[in-house]
Design a protein around this motif. Sequence first.
Motif, PDB file in Angstrom:
ATOM      1  N   UNK A  58       4.114  92.966  26.359  1.00 32.04           N
ATOM      2  CA  UNK A  58       5.462  92.564  27.059  1.00 32.04           C
ATOM      3  C   UNK A  58       6.368  93.086  25.902  1.00 32.04           C
ATOM      4  N   UNK A  59       7.495  93.625  26.371  1.00 34.06           N
ATOM      5  CA  UNK A  59       8.588  93.944  25.663  1.00 34.06           C
ATOM      6  C   UNK A  59       9.956  93.507  26.372  1.00 34.06           C
ATOM      7  N   UNK A  69       3.166  84.767  35.167  1.00 35.76           N
ATOM      8  CA  UNK A  69       2.335  83.786  34.413  1.00 35.76           C
ATOM      9  C   UNK A  69       2.667  84.087  32.891  1.00 35.76           C
ATOM     10  N   UNK A  70       2.842  85.242  32.410  1.00 36.84           N
ATOM     11  CA  UNK A  70       3.477  85.150  31.073  1.00 36.84           C
ATOM     12  C   UNK A  70       4.836  84.464  30.658  1.00 36.84           C
ATOM     13  N   UNK A  71       5.714  84.609  31.651  1.00 39.44           N
ATOM     14  CA  UNK A  71       6.860  83.711  31.377  1.00 39.44           C
ATOM     15  C   UNK A  71       6.721  82.483  31.377  1.00 39.44           C
ATOM     16  N   UNK A 119      11.424  92.527  35.505  1.00 38.91           N
ATOM     17  CA  UNK A 119      10.939  91.451  36.123  1.00 38.91           C
ATOM     18  C   UNK A 119      12.103  90.902  36.721  1.00 38.91           C
ATOM     19  N   UNK A 120      13.055  90.609  36.072  1.00 42.88           N
ATOM     20  CA  UNK A 120      14.356  90.042  36.881  1.00 42.88           C
ATOM     21  C   UNK A 120      14.568  90.853  38.098  1.00 42.88           C
ATOM     22  N   UNK A 141       1.390  92.871  41.629  1.00 46.79           N
ATOM     23  CA  UNK A 141       0.526  92.470  40.599  1.00 46.79           C
ATOM     24  C   UNK A 141       1.442  92.356  39.217  1.00 46.79           C
ATOM     25  N   UNK A 142       2.432  93.085  38.985  1.00 45.46           N
ATOM     26  CA  UNK A 142       3.141  92.974  37.961  1.00 45.46           C
ATOM     27  C   UNK A 142       4.230  91.964  37.900  1.00 45.46           C
ATOM     28  N   UNK A 143       4.690  91.664  38.993  1.00 42.66           N
ATOM     29  CA  UNK A 143       5.522  90.521  39.357  1.00 42.66           C
ATOM     30  C   UNK A 143       4.446  88.993  38.953  1.00 42.66           C
TER      31      UNK A 143
END
Length: 158
Positions: free
Chosen positions: A111-112, A153-155, A119-120, A146-148
Amino acid sequence: IDMHSHLSDEQKAQGFAFSKMLEEYFYWSLLHERWFIDKNWEKLRDNYFGHIPGLIRGLVTNMIRNSTKKSAIGHGMSRHSDEQIIKFGKETLKALSDFLAQKKFLLGETISSYDVSLYAFISSILHSDLGPELKDEAEKYTNLKEYDLRMYDNVFGH
């Protein structure tokens, strides 16, 4: 935290270009669909400005909408037709999906900050009914959905 330490100069340039495409181009398509297409404006107005007393709500919201419209015209996006603006937004979603392809994040496996920006926008589209045409377009791209979920999950740690 340096969210770019793992990126090459080329990746940083790509991330910069994509973030500017989102912030300086796609944003205005999204804003236009939500604020200046009347049926969408009615939903946005009721959701965002429902707390304003009914007696003055119409006056206040029309002033805000007119001011926003002047900004959008000044930017240049709202000089196009509704159809053209939605087309620009759809083209941006396709470009994002094409570039993301099967990568875990925008620029690879880590992630960067560019992912935070992307994502926003993606979550705003997929989880809102205020802009139905761009939402329908985004939902066509499995990798964006899937990215969303992956970013959520990561955030938020689920």
